[in-house]
Design an enzyme around this catalytic site. Structure first.
Site: not given
Length: 217
Positions: A10, A12, A170
């Site tokens: 991922d 960001d 995250d």
């Protein structure tokens, strides 16, 4: 983890800390249309499900009419793409980890809910684009995570099957997408996503620093 040949990240909250630039851009868009402002903390909680959902949440926060969505979204994307690297920084160890994975012969990909053009702009700014075999955003995937389409597209483009692929994220949507795609999953606990929500999805591995990926490999 040596069985994984493709490591997908991922963006960001995993490779980059981009909240401030996103907040500045979305507030510039809201201000342009005279719709008020949102706080950086609010933006922090709104990030992770793609640009459209971010703008929807911001419009809701300022009690703006939903009919403004497409105008504000387009203005936000253009502004953000032109100002995506003013405050954005890399998380500690990103280049070291990417170098390590490349040296180990792993293929590296990005699967993000962020607009693909903006992701490429940021990667190029930091000189990281050369590490990535594939960069998948909602435009290529057709859907945002938690749908598995982006991960599956990355597997097809690299020729690496799902069972030899690991998704590092995250947020809960990253782990959910990995599970739906049939890949392994690694939760990064120091990102901007809701840590408890991510852990509730029971990722196969968890790390609190990106460099710990090297220990897993």
């Amino acid at each position: 983890m040596d069985r994984y040949s493709l490591i997908l990240f991922d963006f960001d909250g995993v490779l980059i800390d981009s909240t401030k630039d996103i907040a500045v851009a979305v507030n510039a868009a809201l201000e342009h249309y005279g719709l008020g402002q949102v706080s950086e903390d609010q933006v922090h909680s709104f990030v992770g499900d793609g640009a459209k959902m971010l703008v929807i949440r911001c419009l809701d926060a300022v009690k703006a009419e939903a009919e403004k969505l497409e105008e504000v979204l387009s203005w936000y994307k253009d502004y953000y793409n032109a100002h995506a690297t003013v405050f954005t920084t890399l998380y500690d160890g990103v280049e070291k980890v990417l170098d390590f994975l490349k040296d180990k012969g792993k293929k590296i990909g990005l699967v993000s809910n962020k607009p693909e053009k903006i992701s490429r702009t940021i990667l190029e700014f930091f000189g990281l684009d050369g590490f990535f075999e594939v960069i998948i955003g909602p435009e290529s995937a057709g859907k945002t995570k938690p749908a598995p389409d982006g991960i599956m597209a990355a597997c097809r483009k690299t020729g690496i099957p799902a069972e030899k692929t690991m998704m590092v994220g995250d947020s809960a949507v990253d782990i959910m997408a990995a599970r739906a795609a049939g890949t392994g999953s690694c939760g990064f606990t120091r990102g901007i996503g809701d840590r408890n929500a991510m852990l509730a999805q029971k990722p196969d591995y968890t790390i609190d620093a990106l460099t710990k990926l090297m220990d897993l490999v």
